[in-house]
Scaffold this active site. Structure first.
Site, PDB file in Angstrom:
ATOM      1  CB  SER A 678      -0.970   0.198   1.176  1.00 41.11           C
ATOM      2  OG  SER A 678       0.026  -0.079   2.459  1.00 41.11           O
ATOM      3  CE  LYS A 721      -3.283   1.226   5.202  1.00 38.72           C
ATOM      4  NZ  LYS A 721      -3.087   0.556   3.731  1.00 38.72           N
TER       5      LYS A 721
END
Length: 820
Positions: A678, A721
């Site tokens: 990611s 996140k």
């Protein structure tokens, strides 16, 4: 020849001619007869009594045939009895009894042994040989007759003496011996002797066969049986056998009263029969008793009564936990279905989330809401398959597996069974416990679960299994397939604040004895603890810090003499009691930076801000990646460099720009391992910023995987996140377009504070994250790219023409080419 001699009656004894025999004489008449004989020529008649028990026999109670004997030795004993040694000489028949007052004096007729020549009597000689051979066989079968006697018999050549010698040493009945003694004709006597010996030999042969057969049948089990019988007899004398019998009777009664499956009942009865045949002190008996006790202790048909009321269950779940809407909703679905049907298979719920978010306590709340018993088994560090299925009884110290032990402990066959830390199981040479869990957690199979120790089928279909895990990566896919995964994400700062106010602070104040004192935590004080003294997705560390504050206040309360009645815990009080901050809050930099990008990552503590740094320097095209990066993350960096090179023309760079420089990509906190795809977009933005010397916006954070075509691919953990970006003060978060559906899980107050942009390509990411250069920026091509104008050729065959045109435009704009 007729003569008068004393008579000595014998009891249960017949003396033959040529036989020397010791006699113990105690009757007065018998002693007088011996004295009379000693006074004469030592001759005495030895006749047997017809009835041995008669102490003073009459003439009619004595056999008329006997043996004239000669006294060899006579010895008087201290007790008044006499021991005499006599030798038989010849047969004799009583013709008349004389004086019998002091002793028996009888008139006898001696029977002389005939003198026979064997040469004239071949039949008699043959008969003698037959008798001698038969006696030899008899001696071989009868161990009580000395073998030397058979040798001496072979040397006898007198038929009469042969018959008398053998008759004296063969174990005939008294009546048979008396008959032989009374037989005067030698041939007849030998024939009778031969017949009697044949009968005795047959009896001895049968006895030998019986002994041989019995000896073969005496195998180990029979020996153990006899030894156990002897042991039981000894224990009975000692008094311990009664206790063992009472224990057997008690087990029989428990087996009869226990409700269980037919298979289990039959097995226990069989084991009990084995136990009865064993010694109570043997090791095997201990194993059998332990097995029977274990099976009887299991709750075969004992169930808790479900009292399911959805409003009450909802109230209990909300009372014990703040938030966690999805897990609560799924649990209420299960309870609703169970209230409508009698029995439901499964489900197997697996709560996955970081430490401290309430996975274990949520399972306890489910047990309280359903009124079931609760059992927790920790699987952390379990690496032996026998820990789940149990050990076979052949091993020393064998015991059931954790599943059966848990059911035995709860005493219910339908508890809430929590398998804690299921992701921490490992495997070694003893087997894979996760493979054993496949049967336990499969609703289609666990109705007939077989533990190795029990070796019986046990129904686990009524058990509500719940599992907890911090990560799914270490759980095998077949095991994941059998469970319904429910993710528990980390709490936001606002949620932690509310949890601390509603649950943690009142609990710790009461636990630490400060219930009588007004302890007030301000919201800034609690936020100070959350941000600077804890770093976690859950609230476990937060609870410890709150407890530490309350304990220190308790010390001050005691030192002040319990006079102060209230305490206010604000930011200054927290700093004074807890000391310097343990963590730093990851917040945005004060200014926009070149080559510094805010990435986002998910750890065991929840989401966090992960900054990436990139730098370029003169070199030969070398790429350096530092920060303890995993293989996947290194590959993402390689893909990012390839993308930047492929878009060099759009960025206003020369195609061979990379040949004269080196790249260095670094992720701070180098001691912490980092991996995952990611960070791809983060690395691309950092490289582009360093190459083009363009600043990155300080309030933008990003996440997303990339490919070589510049597409932004979906990632996991978006909620964590975005929460991390929110805590760090980010204004914008860039994420993949395919993750747009996950925005529904993020709290609305967070979405109002953070602008979440969804991207499909890296071009969009660059335009949103880099500061657009002004008109004085020398690289006009990149400025056009940032404004959405991309003039770079698609086909690399047009590159040379494109570069020539671009250089001409740049020369025309330079000062020396401008018209004066």
């Amino acid at each position: 020849m007729v003569r008068k001699i004393p008579l000595l009656p014998l009891r249960e004894l017949i003396v033959f001619p040529h036989e020397v025999v010791p006699l113990f004489v105690g009757r007065e008449k018998s002693i007088n007869a011996l004295e009379e004989a000693m006074a004469g020529d030592r001759s005495i008649l030895l006749c047997a009594q017809k009835k041995a028990k008669v102490n003073d026999p009459k003439p009619e109670g004595i056999h008329s045939y006997g043996t004239i004997g000669s006294i060899i030795q006579l010895l008087r004993l201290p007790d008044g009895t006499v021991k005499v040694l006599v030798e038989g000489k010849q047969r004799a028949k009583i013709t008349e009894y004389g004086d019998s007052e002091r002793f028996f004096l009888v008139e006898v007729e001696a029977i002389e042994a005939p003198q026979i020549s064997l040469a004239d009597e071949p039949e008699l000689a043959a008969l003698m040989r037959s008798v001698q051979a038969t006696f030899e066989n008899y001696v071989k079968l009868n161990k009580r007759v000395p073998p030397e006697l058979a040798v001496s018999v072979q040397s006898i050549d007198s038929p009469s003496r042969l018959a008398d010698t053998i008759a004296a040493h063969v174990n005939f009945k008294l009546s048979a011996k008396q008959e032989l003694l009374e037989t005067e004709v030698v041939r007849t006597r030998l024939e009778k002797l031969y017949e009697l010996m044949q009968n005795e030999i047959e009896i001895l042969q049968v006895e030998k066969k019986i002994r041989t057969r019995v000896k073969k049948q005496m195998e180990k089990n029979q020996k153990e049986y006899y030894l156990n019988e002897q042991m039981q007899a000894i224990q009975k004398e000692l008094g311990s056998q009664d206790e063992f019998k009472n224990e057997i009777a008690e087990l029989e009664d428990r087996i009869r009263r226990k409700k269980m499956s037919q298979e289990a009942s039959d097995r226990l009865k069989k084991e009990l029969r084995k136990l009865k045949m064993m010694s109570p002190m043997s090791a095997e008996a201990t194993v059998v008793r332990n097995y029977i006790d274990t099976v009887l202790a299991l709750p075969w048909e004992v169930r808790s009564t479900d009292k399911i009321k959805l409003p009450d269950a909802q109230e209990i779940l909300d009372e014990d936990h703040y938030g966690l809407a999805k897990p609560k909703e799924r649990i209420l679905e299960y309870l609703a279905v169970q209230s409508l049907v009698q029995k439901i298979k499964g489900p197997i719920l697996c709560l996955v989330g970081p430490p401290g978010v309430g996975k274990t306590s949520l399972a306890k709340s489910v047990a309280r809401a359903t009124h079931r018993k609760f059992i927790r088994v920790s699987l952390g560090g379990v690496r032996d398959e026998a820990e789940i299925r149990g050990h076979r009884r052949t091993y020393i110290g064998a015991m059931p597996g954790k599943i059966i032990q848990g059911l035995r402990k709860t005493g219910s066959s339908n508890p809430v069974f929590l398998l804690d830390e299921i992701d921490k199981m490992s495997m070694d040479f003893r087997g894979d416990p996760s493979a054993a869990m496949l049967e336990v957690l499969d609703p289609e199979q666990n109705s007939a679960f077989v533990d190795h120790f029990l070796d019986l089928e046990y129904d686990l279909s009524d058990v509500l299994f719940m599992c907890t895990a911090n990560s799914l990566h270490t759980i095998p896919l077949p095991l994941q397939d059998r469970m319904e995964i429910i993710s528990l994400t980390g709490y936001t700062d606002e949620e932690k604040l509310k949890i601390a106010r509603q649950y943690l602070i009142p609990k710790q104040v009461e636990t630490n004895g400060m219930g009588a004192v007004d302890v007030h935590f301000t919201d800034p004080g609690v936020r100070e603890i959350i941000n600077l003294y804890t770093k976690e997705a859950g609230v476990r560390s937060l609870e410890r810090q709150v407890s530490s504050v309350v304990r220190k206040l308790a010390v001050e309360y005691i030192r002040d003499g319990k006079k102060k009645k209230s305490y206010k815990v604000d930011v200054r009080t927290v700093q004074r009691l807890l000391g310097p901050p343990k963590f730093r809050l990851n917040i945005a930099d004060a200014n926009d930076q070149i080559g510094m990008v805010n990435g986002l990552a998910v750890t065991a503590f929840g989401g966090c801000l992960l900054q990436a740094e990139a730098s370029v320097m003169a070199g030969k095209g070398k790429v350096m990646l530092t920060g303890k990066l995993g293989e996947v993350m290194q590959e993402s960096a390689q893909a990012a460099i390839s993308y930047v090179r492929s878009r060099s023309l759009a960025f206003g760079l020369e195609p061979d720009f990379h040949e004269g420089i080196d790249f260095h990509v670094h992720f701070p906190e180098g001691a912490v391992p980092k991996d995952g795809p990611s960070a791809g977009v983060t690395i691309v933005v950092a490289l582009a910023s360093s190459l083009l010397r363009v600043k990155v916006r300080k309030d933008v954070a990003m996440t997303g995987e990339i490919n070589l075509r510049g597409q932004v691919l979906p990632i996991g953990g978006l909620k964590e996140k975005v929460l991390a970006a929110y805590r760090s003060g980010m204004k914008t978060v860039i994420c993949p377009k395919d993750n747009e559906k996950d925005l529904a899980d993020i709290p609305k107050n967070v979405l109002r504070a953070v602008d979440v942009k969804v991207a499909t390509s890296l071009d969009e990411v660059l335009r949103w994250s880099l500061v657009c250069p002004d008109d004085t920026y020398s690289n006009g091509t990149f400025r056009d790219f940032m404004n959405g104008v991309d003039t770079a050729p698609v086909d690399w065959r047009d590159v040379n023409a494109y570069l020539e045109e671009r250089r001409r435009k740049e020369r025309s704009k330079s000062p020396e080419h401008r018209p004066h």
